[in-house]
Design a protein around this motif. Structure first.
Motif, short mmCIF file in Angstrom:
data_model
loop_
_atom_site.label_atom_id
_atom_site.label_comp_id
_atom_site.label_asym_id
_atom_site.label_seq_id
_atom_site.Cartn_x
_atom_site.Cartn_y
_atom_site.Cartn_z
N GLN A 50 0.83 -1.19 0.00
CA GLN A 50 0.00 0.00 0.00
C GLN A 50 0.88 1.25 0.00
OE1 GLN A 50 -3.38 0.16 -0.16
NE2 GLN A 50 -3.42 -2.07 -0.34
N PRO A 51 0.46 2.32 -0.71
CA PRO A 51 1.23 3.57 -0.68
C PRO A 51 1.45 4.04 0.75
CG PRO A 51 -0.43 3.66 -2.39
CD PRO A 51 -0.71 2.42 -1.60
N GLY A 52 2.67 4.42 1.04
CA GLY A 52 3.04 4.87 2.37
C GLY A 52 3.69 3.81 3.22
N ALA A 53 3.61 2.54 2.82
CA ALA A 53 4.22 1.47 3.60
C ALA A 53 5.74 1.58 3.55
CB ALA A 53 3.78 0.11 3.07
N ARG A 54 6.39 1.29 4.68
CA ARG A 54 7.85 1.30 4.76
C ARG A 54 8.36 -0.12 4.64
NH1 ARG A 54 9.99 5.99 7.28
NH2 ARG A 54 12.02 5.02 6.89
N LEU A 55 9.42 -0.31 3.85
CA LEU A 55 10.01 -1.62 3.62
C LEU A 55 11.48 -1.58 3.98
CD1 LEU A 55 8.40 -2.42 0.15
CD2 LEU A 55 7.56 -3.12 2.41
N ALA A 56 11.97 -2.63 4.60
CA ALA A 56 13.38 -2.71 4.97
C ALA A 56 14.24 -2.93 3.74
CB ALA A 56 13.60 -3.84 5.97
N SER A 110 5.48 8.93 3.62
CA SER A 110 4.63 7.92 4.22
C SER A 110 3.37 8.54 4.79
CB SER A 110 5.41 7.17 5.31
OG SER A 110 4.62 6.15 5.87
N ARG A 111 3.51 9.67 5.50
CA ARG A 111 2.33 10.33 6.07
C ARG A 111 1.39 10.84 4.98
NH1 ARG A 111 6.26 12.42 9.78
NH2 ARG A 111 6.39 14.35 8.56
N LEU A 112 1.97 11.45 3.93
CA LEU A 112 1.14 11.98 2.85
C LEU A 112 0.37 10.88 2.15
CD1 LEU A 112 0.29 14.23 0.85
CD2 LEU A 112 2.39 13.75 -0.43
N LEU A 113 1.04 9.77 1.83
CA LEU A 113 0.43 8.71 1.04
C LEU A 113 -0.54 7.86 1.84
CD1 LEU A 113 3.63 7.73 -0.93
CD2 LEU A 113 1.56 8.76 -1.89
N ALA A 118 -5.22 8.96 -1.13
CA ALA A 118 -3.96 9.21 -1.81
C ALA A 118 -3.67 8.16 -2.87
CB ALA A 118 -2.81 9.27 -0.81
N ARG A 119 -4.02 6.89 -2.60
CA ARG A 119 -3.78 5.84 -3.58
C ARG A 119 -4.52 6.12 -4.88
NH1 ARG A 119 -2.58 0.35 -4.29
NH2 ARG A 119 -3.92 -0.67 -5.81
N ALA A 125 -7.41 8.79 -10.15
CA ALA A 125 -8.84 8.92 -9.88
C ALA A 125 -9.15 10.35 -9.45
CB ALA A 125 -9.27 7.91 -8.82
N ALA A 126 -10.29 10.54 -8.83
CA ALA A 126 -10.82 11.89 -8.70
C ALA A 126 -10.37 12.66 -7.46
CB ALA A 126 -12.34 11.84 -8.72
N ARG A 127 -10.03 11.97 -6.37
CA ARG A 127 -9.79 12.69 -5.13
C ARG A 127 -8.32 12.70 -4.77
NH1 ARG A 127 -13.82 14.07 -1.73
NH2 ARG A 127 -12.46 13.82 0.06
N ALA A 128 -7.95 13.65 -3.93
CA ALA A 128 -6.55 13.84 -3.59
C ALA A 128 -6.31 13.56 -2.13
CB ALA A 128 -6.11 15.28 -3.89
N GLY A 129 -5.14 12.97 -1.82
CA GLY A 129 -4.78 12.76 -0.45
C GLY A 129 -4.47 14.07 0.25
N ALA A 130 -4.22 15.13 -0.49
CA ALA A 130 -3.88 16.42 0.09
C ALA A 130 -5.11 17.30 0.27
CB ALA A 130 -2.87 17.13 -0.80
#
Length: 259
Positions: A50-56, A110-113, A118-119, A125-130
């Protein structure tokens, strides 16, 4: 975007996999070691990513055919992996060093997404995470559908509106002067205005009929004239140009030019 000497990672180790690995940005710091990642965009059957996920940095990734994931590393590189793929997220850079990289940018991303919608925004698509106003189609299109921070580059100012159903007179005011007699024509989403602002203008008031937009301007520095997508993304985040940052991510994920 041009490659800088000594920053392109080694890709030969990935040829055993049925995958296309497109490196679309560069290290912000020469010789940085392996870094952790944040997921910027994921499409297709990309599983639980998922957008925003952190990976090692030592994580492995398995993508089925048709899936695609765009990531950003702690050292400022953006990369896109296309399935079918099974293997490590990244290979060590050729020049090893003990530099830690910049985790602050990944935290902001990560916080923004992880914000609502945001995805779908990144994927067109039509809406913004911001916020409720969708981002403009290009990273240098300046939305006049709301007030807020905007990142601009030298040259004509590209004003953009979502609804082009009618003519709309436009007046621009900044510290350097006032521009009257401008208008969005019906069915036109973009209004290009030459010499709209000077490099010293940090605020632009845009009147559209009876509506007023107050835009806080961040001018792209000359040092970023040939910047990588990752460098531009970090600058846009630092300048609080969230909608333009989402547009940049979406265009990189789609393999589109950054215009």
């Amino acid at each position: 975007m041009k490659w800088l000497s000594g920053r392109r990672p080694h890709l030969a180790a990935r040829t055993a996999f049925r995958a296309t690995v497109a490196l679309v940005a560069l290290s912000l710091t020469v010789g940085m070691a392996r870094a952790d990642f944040v997921v910027l965009a994921a499409s297709g059957a990309s599983g639980a990513l998922q957008p925003g996920a952190r990976l090692a940095d030592d994580a492995t990734l398995t993508l089925p055919d048709g899936a695609k994931v765009t990531l950003m590393s702690r050292d400022g590189r953006m990369l896109t992996l296309k399935g079918a793929y099974s293997g490590p997220l990244d290979q060590p850079l050729e020049a090893a060093a003990a530099a830690k990289g910049n985790d602050g940018a990944l935290q902001k991303l990560s916080r923004l997404l992880q914000g609502g919608g945001a995805r779908s925004t990144v994927l067109g698509a039509a809406r913004a995470g911001a916020g409720d106003i969708p981002p403009p189609p290009g990273i240098w299109h300046i939305s006049v559908d709301s007030s807020g921070p905007r990142c601009v580059q030298p040259g004509a100012l590209q004003l953009w509106r979502r609804d082009a159903g009618q003519d709309s007179p436009v007046t621009l005011r900044s510290a350097s002067g006032r521009r009257d007699g401008l208008a969005f024509a019906k069915d036109r989403h973009v209004l290009a205005v030459e010499n709209a602002v000077s490099e010293d203008d940090d605020r632009l008031l845009v009147s559209l009929g009876d509506e007023l937009r107050d835009l806080a301007l961040a001018h792209r520095p000359d040092t970023l004239a040939d910047a990588s997508p990752g460098e531009l993304l970090v600058w846009m985040l630092d300048s609080d140009c969230k909608r333009q940052a989402l547009t940049l991510i979406g265009r990189v994920h789609a393999g589109q030019p950054l215009d």
